[in-house]
Write a protein that holds these residues in place. Structure first.
Motif, PDB file in Angstrom:
ATOM      1  N   GLN A 181       3.666  13.704   1.900  1.00 12.64           N
ATOM      2  CA  GLN A 181       2.660  12.780   2.424  1.00 12.64           C
ATOM      3  C   GLN A 181       2.990  11.337   2.064  1.00 12.64           C
ATOM      4  N   GLU A 182       3.520  11.106   0.869  1.00  9.65           N
ATOM      5  CA  GLU A 182       3.897   9.744   0.468  1.00  9.65           C
ATOM      6  C   GLU A 182       5.017   9.208   1.344  1.00  9.65           C
ATOM      7  N   VAL A 183       5.997  10.061   1.642  1.00  6.13           N
ATOM      8  CA  VAL A 183       7.120   9.631   2.490  1.00  6.13           C
ATOM      9  C   VAL A 183       6.632   9.330   3.905  1.00  6.13           C
ATOM     10  N   GLU A 186       0.817  -1.208   0.000  1.00  7.29           N
ATOM     11  CA  GLU A 186       0.000   0.000   0.000  1.00  7.29           C
ATOM     12  C   GLU A 186       0.856   1.266   0.000  1.00  7.29           C
ATOM     13  N   ALA A 187       1.947   1.292   0.756  1.00  6.77           N
ATOM     14  CA  ALA A 187       2.791   2.479   0.860  1.00  6.77           C
ATOM     15  C   ALA A 187       4.146   2.194   0.216  1.00  6.77           C
ATOM     16  N   LYS A 188       4.483   2.985  -0.794  1.00  8.75           N
ATOM     17  CA  LYS A 188       5.767   2.856  -1.466  1.00  8.75           C
ATOM     18  C   LYS A 188       6.509   4.169  -1.350  1.00  8.75           C
ATOM     19  N   GLU A 211       5.677  18.144  -2.622  1.00  5.41           N
ATOM     20  CA  GLU A 211       4.407  17.433  -2.805  1.00  5.41           C
ATOM     21  C   GLU A 211       4.515  15.943  -2.514  1.00  5.41           C
ATOM     22  N   GLN A 212       5.734  15.436  -2.317  1.00  5.36           N
ATOM     23  CA  GLN A 212       5.923  14.005  -1.997  1.00  5.36           C
ATOM     24  C   GLN A 212       5.977  13.753  -0.498  1.00  5.36           C
ATOM     25  N   PRO A 228       8.386   7.208  -2.598  1.00  2.30           N
ATOM     26  CA  PRO A 228       8.417   7.873  -3.909  1.00  2.30           C
ATOM     27  C   PRO A 228       9.834   7.977  -4.456  1.00  2.30           C
ATOM     28  N   LYS A 284       3.623   8.473   4.815  1.00  2.00           N
ATOM     29  CA  LYS A 284       2.801   7.267   4.761  1.00  2.00           C
ATOM     30  C   LYS A 284       3.679   6.024   4.740  1.00  2.00           C
ATOM     31  N   TYR A 285       4.787   6.097   3.999  1.00  3.74           N
ATOM     32  CA  TYR A 285       5.719   4.964   3.943  1.00  3.74           C
ATOM     33  C   TYR A 285       6.362   4.727   5.307  1.00  3.74           C
TER      34      TYR A 285
END
Length: 550
Positions: A511-513, A216-218, A508-509, A220, A515-516
């Motif tokens: 939140q992805e980081v 689910e979390a990768k 902008e990345q 970026p 989340k990971y």
């Protein structure tokens, strides 16, 4: 001789006494007053509260329906307002209209309970759960209890083995007492196979859930870090540069460095890109001399160093020779030719010398005392933050008790009559702001505690995450560009290139980081939980295990 019946002792039934109280009295939970004596029971949630309720006016067989629906359930489950329907003389409850979606009524219709659907209904743009069931269908929802990952543990595996062993022992005992043909080896094997099947299924389920967390979390894709603090730097020197800047951010106070001095040194080193063989820099050499004097003072060496002669350069050579490091890069003859050799060095070589002196200075008494002082200060700040969090938590608790007391007091003043929705909200709003303020202070203090749990900057910098594939995630004090995360790619053992890579992320990345990081942390907690259970299980079975080996 028969025993007297009065002297016989009854065996304990084995049933534990029920913890549920038949009359718990008046209590306030979450802003609701629960009163087992004077409260009215809601047909939907089956809670006996003093909330405003809508009573059914329907009459069947010359008897009035006695069902009540609290204002919360009536609004969330059926989209009706209790105060409005209470004024109607012919209002019928959802059960009398055949629309009730409580668990009891749905089971009577052969349907499964829906569980909590009010949030889903609002997210779908619908007014109530009843409307959601009309759109999606009554049989589209069925409440299923979620199985937590920790529900299947090594102890469950041990229980399955024990069950199989118990059945095996029971079967063998029965075999000796009765006919030997009653229980065969195949029966025992079947029991063990069933237990093994359950264990394998539980293990596979856990592995799938762990894979889902990681899928689910990768992380970026980052971009190569070639600019730090507005300074363009070679890719291969990014790690060395960050090392120097992080050292200055942690020990700038001990070295009495001015704000921006570290960036000025780096700017002078790499201002001309990869140009080599330049003249000595006015900022680099004084810092080297300062570090050399710190090291020599700790080693009882009386040196008088100056940037105008070559004594500092020869002293630097002696330091390198004593340490035994970088001998392949700086042979001893490098420092015998005088400071002219330093002028021939490029920026990368000079940065290596600078980092070497920084590393050597950490073992001096002055630096160790500085680290100890900062550690003591950090611990004191952590204790202070902990005390603030405890005080804020206690204040929030007192305010919540005051709110509960105000609700009960208002209830008593009305002689047990239920409060209207407006009165209920009016009492809550009086103290809501104070509770929120206390809660915010508690969260702020807890945030300080979580930050202080990390080591102080002088004691070192810990990575956020360290992966098995050679990826290290950092959050360095010297790097302030959003989102402030840096990825160090150390590569694998099979890589031909020995250079590490440093990558940055776009704002902008962020939140992805995050989340990971959250998903990876959850996976680590799961692994630690399972590992602790495995160790506990092995401790229980250690004797039998070694006995089996013998």
């Amino acid at each position: 001789m028969a025993l007297d019946a009065s002297k016989r002792t009854k065996k304990p039934s084995g049933k534990k006494p029920s913890k549920r109280k038949t009359n718990p009295g008046v209590r306030v939970v979450g802003g609701r007053i629960y009163d087992s004596s004077n409260g009215k029971c809601c047909h939907q949630c089956r809670q006996k509260t003093m909330d405003f309720v809508a009573s059914c006016k329907a009459v069947k067989n010359n008897k009035q329906c006695k069902l009540n629906i609290c204002h919360t359930c009536l609004l969330n489950r059926y989209g009706e307002r209790a105060q409005e329907v209470a004024t109607l003389s012919d209002w019928h409850c959802p059960k009398c209209r055949g629309l009730c979606n409580c668990s009891f009524c749905r089971k009577e219709k052969g349907l499964e309970p829906t569980g909590i659907l009010s949030h889903r209904a609002k997210a779908s743009g619908l007014s109530s759960v009843s409307e959601l069931l009309q759109v999606e269908g009554d049989d589209s929802f069925a409440y299923v209890k979620k199985v937590k990952l920790e529900d299947v543990s090594i102890e469950d595996v041990a229980n399955e083995h024990n069950k199989a062993a118990g059945k095996k022992k029971k079967a063998l005992n029965k075999k000796t007492k009765a006919n030997l043909d009653d229980v065969s080896i195949e029966d025992v094997a079947n029991e063990n196979s069933k237990a093994a099947g359950k264990i394998k299924k539980a293990k596979a389920t856990n592995e799938v859930k762990e894979e889902e967390i990681l899928i689910e979390a990768k992380l970026p894709i980052g971009i190569s870090l070639t600019n730090v603090a507005g300074i363009d730097i070679p890719i291969e020197e990014t790690g060395n540069l960050l090392q120097f800047l992080e050292f200055c951010s942690a020990f700038g106070e001990a070295l009495d460095l001015k704000e921006g001095q570290a960036e000025s040194i780096v700017s002078e080193l790499f201002s001309c890109g990869r140009s080599t063989r330049r003249q000595p820099y006015c900022s680099v050499i004084p810092v080297m001399i300062q570090l050399l004097e710190l090291i020599s003072h700790d080693r009882d060496m009386s040196l008088s160093l100056s940037a105008t002669d070559s004594t500092w350069f020869s002293s630097l050579g002696e330091c390198l020779l004593q340490s035994g490091v970088l001998s392949d890069v700086f042979p001893p003859e490098t420092f015998t030719s005088g400071v002219s050799e330093y002028t021939k060095m490029d920026a990368s070589t000079r940065l290596k010398l600078l980092n070497f002196l920084c590393d050597e200075s950490l073992s001096t008494l002055a630096m160790r005392n500085f680290i100890e002082t900062k550690s003591v200060e950090s611990e004191a700040q952590r204790r202070e933050a902990k005390e603030k969090a405890a005080a804020a938590k206690e204040k929030e608790k007192q305010l919540r008790q005051k709110m509960q007391g105000d609700l009960v007091k208002a209830h008593m003043e009305r002689n047990g009559a239920p409060l209207s929705i407006e009165e209920h909200h009016a009492i809550l709003s009086q103290i809501k702001a104070e509770v929120k303020e206390a809660h915010d202070k508690m969260l702020e203090a807890k945030g300080m505690i979580s930050r202080k749990r990390q080591r102080c900057d002088a004691a070192g910098t810990d990575p956020i995450l360290l992966n098995d594939d050679g990826l290290v995630l950092w959050k360095l004090k010297c790097f302030e560009e959003e989102p402030k995360f840096l990825l160090q790619d150390l590569g694998t053992f099979g890589d031909l290139s020995p250079h590490e890579k440093w990558l940055a992320f776009k704002p902008e990345q962020k939140q992805e980081v995050e989340k990971y990081i959250s998903a990876k942390g959850e996976f680590i907690l799961i692994y630690a939980f399972k590992r602790s259970k495995l160790i506990k299980f092995l401790d229980m079975k250690q004797y039998k295990f070694f006995a089996f080996l013998l």
